[in-house]
Design an enzyme around this catalytic site. Structure first.
Site, PDB file in Angstrom:
ATOM      1  N   ASP A 332      60.894 -11.513  37.186  1.00  0.00           N
ATOM      2  CA  ASP A 332      59.623 -11.104  37.784  1.00  0.00           C
ATOM      3  C   ASP A 332      59.762 -10.032  38.857  1.00  0.00           C
ATOM      4  OD1 ASP A 332      57.475 -12.881  36.497  1.00  0.00           O
ATOM      5  OD2 ASP A 332      59.091 -14.264  36.909  1.00  0.00           O
ATOM      6  N   TYR A 416      52.199 -17.816  35.993  1.00  0.00           N
ATOM      7  CA  TYR A 416      52.768 -18.505  37.156  1.00  0.00           C
ATOM      8  C   TYR A 416      52.336 -17.885  38.472  1.00  0.00           C
ATOM      9  CZ  TYR A 416      56.222 -22.051  35.818  1.00  0.00           C
ATOM     10  OH  TYR A 416      56.832 -23.201  35.408  1.00  0.00           O
TER      11      TYR A 416
END
Lengths: 702, 702
Positions: A332, A416
């Site tokens: 990420d 998320y």
């Protein structure tokens, strides 16, 4: 404001163009006077960089992948701090993509001199996918005939109800670096705010980001059949579950600071308790904490702790071997940019109490300034007991309360969310706590399938796959000076046998110390059996009391071993995640352990434009008593539970650096006790002469 | 109050005799109406037990080591809960020492029937040393000619400045069970509130507790010489360091609950959020949490979680092999009693916010009721995010805040303090957090000595020895019913090779499940490499979604291996500390893993009056799908640092039990969100239509 800033359709960003910012006063966005050398580029500087780059590459046209501060080299910044040189030139760093050709290049622009200082073409490496890049997927996929057919075949005809979470490709051997790839994970929504993760579809899509072209629609057939979409709704928004709320059960908790906060902010410099530091922010790392110093009350001097702290990578490998799930291993930080994905924070939603916010300034693809308002939250929290002792003889009590300073941000990485809480406490500790929440990545199940063993059925026909989250915290230490070493500490029983003269009762144990001398030794494993820890020490500064070098201890027993097998795709791409600790000598601009260019990376060693921690470790240079950097990996392995659906309760995980013979005494003794109590052995059950009796200095509120 | 209660000289205790309590209303001390079967004995019941015991043993006279509730057998309590039988008879349990003979006996008194039900003589085992017992040491040692001489020889003549911390003996082969031993660690104070731990002396003292007799003064000679006492002062009380306080640096943080607390207390029954439980307290375990249940919003029924939770033992083995330090391995629960050492808590000192206190009721040696006012603190805290998700497409945000319910106590174990924080959160988690603070155990150094490797010099000539703290949390689970199993979970890579059809990309991993079948299998090791966890499951209740039995997961990676070698004194005495987990079948009154009688214990197996967890495990009975008990060990290894002196910053360590496919969905969805935000892609940098826009149900304070 002179004129309203223009916007693009990037949610959460406000876009500034020339003229928009004439009256903007927010310091981080538009500093007054000379900026600190580590301040983010301002909303005025971003388009200046863009302009200089555009002129340089003209007549070719560019898409800006990023425009960010080029931090001064360490030696130059040190000379500036020491007052030996004036403020370093302001510089911008851009990664650009030449339109049409798709050539990637790095550009360093000297803003003070208004010129390009460095222009480097990058081969076989792909930059971050920005939110603008990822925005391509849904837009083009909904119109693509193959996607429409894949939907129609399972009964879905209204394409406005089809949603695609765009992810980095992970791996796909069908294309190479000639295309800038992304994959789309496909979901269905029954209504505007319906939870799409309850309706995962059985195919995924690969797109070319630059050509805005769907390359493939990959349907996963089970026994030659399509999987019907799970249509049962599982919602969590108030429109759907509001009647389940119990408004009376939890009474409000109010947290206030009537006299204001205890920290001071000047520009982006922050001071609190004994600490001083600078808060930076960029598109990739998000929060960067630099120049962390501590005032030592015993030596009455400022002592350096950390030159720079940031989260430089993370990986979320999923554990289901079946295609297309092998492509799910999100990096990420490197693939999307922690800064770019940052939430604009809101008082009461994300933070309680008295808050100071800072904004994040980044760039759009067009080279405009894009601002995330309230990207960084700075606040204090009570932290329970700092210390307490009662003399049992007479009941004399002293206790003081601890306090946290928290510098935080929250990002949304498609499904998320990650909260980053950089935390300092009064005992001198720095702790990074991550909180994981948001939505599980889900997939539909064919009636012939079971979720086990690679996932959990979290709702009928919905599989949430096993996965890990491994974060990489980069700490550039400066423990009381530039040159540091790392000493591995293992708690071991003494060698001497039980009953021997050296160990008659067998209780002897000690801390075995091993200095890590070279970068390959610095690639260290955790050892639970010896409760291994690592002291970052300054071997040139002795704690004269303890007769040990001054240090800070890395406490990290939350480092899950990487479960992808040696030789696997993830193992190669995420080499940093193989070890809980890497120590390398400091090099300017060597920051990202999975490489500067993580998208489509293969983990190839000695890549000319994309070296990784593995390359740095294999140089095997000296790391003893020199300027070093530590990469600390931590995280957790997540086997989903039904409790994680439809929205996950936040799960915390943390790592800590704790003073270890750094101070000659408890560094919190300047904190006035919350109470000093002298119990007088009361003869009345309900009378107690406590709290402040003997305490002219106590505050009832602290 | 009819008359002021009489007192003895036990600091922190208020002593009640008959007539004292006529008007006392505090529930825990003197319940109104029929007490709950798990309520502590009241201040009225304690002397009733004493009276019945006294009459029973007359004409012999007794010293009461303890008088406490005899909890009903589990089956009887279950029948009562099920409404099958009326309230069980109230019973008291006493350990007594017959004066003169020193015979130890256990007595069970039926208060309802006013008679002794059981009288059992105990051989070769020694009960807890109460604070009254430990009070003997200083009183007799200061007058002992050998002690006076040992002081005089190092220049100390004013015996009022000599202090002895009384400890259990640990081990001393010179005496056996014919004497009730204790040891005194000797310190000097230069003035009334001077920190004695800065002046440790070089000898220790052994005393007979019952005969009040000094048995030995053990001087530790180094090269045949005495060690001069370190006389430099190292203080932390305001009289000494008050001029170092910085009163301006930390602004107050106020925490208030204007509408009151969210929990309800009826007698000693507590309900909060979805949880219900009973709070007990006794001299040995301190807080006992029983009958923990959770209301399931999805199934709309009350579900049992834990029958009983308490900290049943701990050990602090020190790692210096030299005499007399081999005798330092404090079992603070079993040797001294967590209840007995409990602090009377004070608002602002120990707890912030809106607090409910409960008292602790115990007994004196004379059989009077001894009350610790405010022994238990019950309060709530904000716990940050419960969950959050942003839809990155449109900026729709939902977030809710988590809340903690904390049931806590703080004990003073001579030099150390331990905070026990039993914590429940809205996601269904139970967590025990310990906070360690207070004073390091210190020892003087001879000029020829170094502190390393078995300690750290924390101030000139003061050595603080390496030590471990290992706690034993006993959880009697009742996961959705009485019969439970423990399933060990190991995160492992799939066996299939990288590139094989089953694992083409090498990313496959899973949780390997092993049911622990017998008590010897239940003695489990932690495995870091597999991130081992243990699910306590009810194999008779399936989560029909996950297709797994409902469970709670034990998360415990804070379990330091015992560093005392196999065969050593500590290894034998603290067998419980050899394993992070033991699972045994439930037996009434089988509670204490180091034995009921820890003082002077040797760890002898199959002791007729003092069995330990090792004996229980070696019975190797079935633990699968039956009524089981888990003993969970956790703690830390402490190599002292100079920062820990002169008073230690609190160090936390915790263990957690987390719902694991227990609920069919996120159990916190009843919590109203703190904010629901729909960002409307604002065209103004400083305008945001957030927080409550779309949120009729939000509270700005939650």
């Amino acid at each position: 404001m002179a004129s309203a800033p223009d916007t693009t359709s990037i949610p959460g960003y406000t876009i500034f163009r020339e003229g928009d910012y004439d009256s903007v006063a927010a310091t981080a966005m538009l500093p007054q006077g000379t900026p600190h050398p580590l301040d983010q580029l301002s909303i005025k500087e971003i388009p200046q960089v863009a302009k200089i780059v555009r002129e340089y590459v003209s007549p070719k046209t560019v898409k800006f992948n990023c425009i960010t501060l080029r931090e001064p080299p360490k030696a130059e910044y040190a000379a500036f701090k020491a007052g030996k040189i004036p403020t370093p030139d302001r510089k911008g760093f851009a990664i650009i993509i030449i339109r049409e050709t798709e050539q990637v290049a790095e550009v360093v622009v000297n803003l003070s001199k208004k010129k390009v200082e460095l222009y480097k073409e990058i081969q076989n490496a792909m930059p971050t996918l920005t939110l603008e890049d990822l925005d391509v997927m849904e837009r083009i996929a909904r119109k693509d005939s193959r996607v429409i057919r894949a939907c129609n075949d399972i009964g879905i005809t209204d394409m406005s109800k089809v949603f695609l979470d765009a992810w980095a490709i992970g791996i796909d051997e069908r294309w190479g670096f000639d295309r800038r790839l992304q994959q789309g994970l496909v979901y269905y929504r029954n209504s505007e705010f319906d939870n799409q993760y309850a309706h995962p579809l059985d195919f995924s899509v690969v797109a070319d980001t630059e050509k805005e072209e769907i390359l493939s629609v990959d349907v996963r057939l089970v026994n030659g059949e399509r999987t019907a979409p799970p249509l049962q709704e599982h919602n969590y928004l108030p429109d759907f579950v509001g009647d389940k709320y119990n408004h009376d059960r939890l009474k409000p908790i109010d947290i206030t600071q009537p006299e204001g906060v205890s920290f001071k902010v000047r520009g982006n410099e922050l001071s609190w308790a004994n600490f001083k530091m600078h808060i930076g922010f960029n598109y990739r790392e998000g929060i960067v904490i630099s120049d962390v110093r501590s005032h030592d009350m015993y030596e009455d001097r400022e002592r350096t702790l950390f030159n720079r702290i940031s989260v430089v990578e993370m990986v979320v490998p999923y554990g289901c071997p079946e295609k297309p799930h092998h492509k799910k291993h999100a990096f990420d930080v490197g693939e999307y940019g922690t800064g770019l994905m940052t939430n604009s924070l809101k008082l009461g939603c994300d933070c309680k109490g008295a808050i100071h916010y800072m904004d994040g300034v980044m760039s759009t693809g067009n080279g405009e300034a894009a601002v995330i308002k309230n990207a960084i939250c700075i606040h204090e929290e009570d932290n329970g007991l700092l210390y307490k002792h009662t003399d049992y003889r007479d009941g004399t009590v002293i206790s003081a309360r601890d306090r946290k300073l928290i510098v935080s941000q929250i990002i949304t990485a498609a499904n998320y969310e990650y909260g980053f809480y950089h935390t300092f406490t009064l005992d001198g500790t720095y702790k990074l706590e991550m909180k994981l929440t948001g939505m599980l990545n889900t997939y539909c199940m064919h009636p012939t399938e079971t979720a086990a063993p690679y996932g959990t059925q979290v709702a009928p026909d919905i599989n949430a796959h096993n996965h890990q989250h491994i974060f990489s915290l980069r700490v550039d230490p400066e423990i009381d000076g530039v040159n540091n070493s790392v000493v591995q500490s293992d708690a071991v029983s003494a060698d001497a046998a039980v009953g021997s003269p050296e160990n008659p009762y067998g209780n002897a144990f000690l801390s075995k110390k091993t200095t890590l001398r070279t970068a390959l030794e610095g690639a260290a494993d955790y050892c639970y059996e010896t409760q291994r820890a690592w002291d970052i020490v300054n071997p040139n500064r002795m704690n004269e009391i303890a007769k040990k070098p001054v240090g800070y201890k890395i406490l990290n027993n939350n480092c899950p071993p990487l479960l992808a097998k040696p030789g696997s795709t993830v193992y190669n791409r995420a080499a940093f995640a193989r070890k809980p600790l890497w120590v390398t000598p400091y090099k300017d601009y060597e920051l990202f352990p999975a490489g500067d260019y993580v998208c489509q990376s293969t983990g190839e060693e000695n890549h000319p434009f994309n070296s990784t921690i593995l390359d740095w470790a294999k140089r095997n240079e000296n790391i003893e008593n020199t300027d070093i950097v530590c990469y600390i990996q931590f995280g957790l392995t997540h086997f989903p539970r039904t409790e994680d659906f439809p929205i996950m309760p936040a799960e915390p995980v943390s790592v800590m650096l704790r003073a270890s013979n750094f101070h000659v005494k408890n560094p919190g003794l300047w904190v006035p006790p919350s109470a000093i109590c002298v119990d007088t052995m009361s003869t009345n059950a309900f009378q107690s002469s406590c709290c402040a009796a003997n305490a002219p200095t106590s505050s009832s509120r602290l």
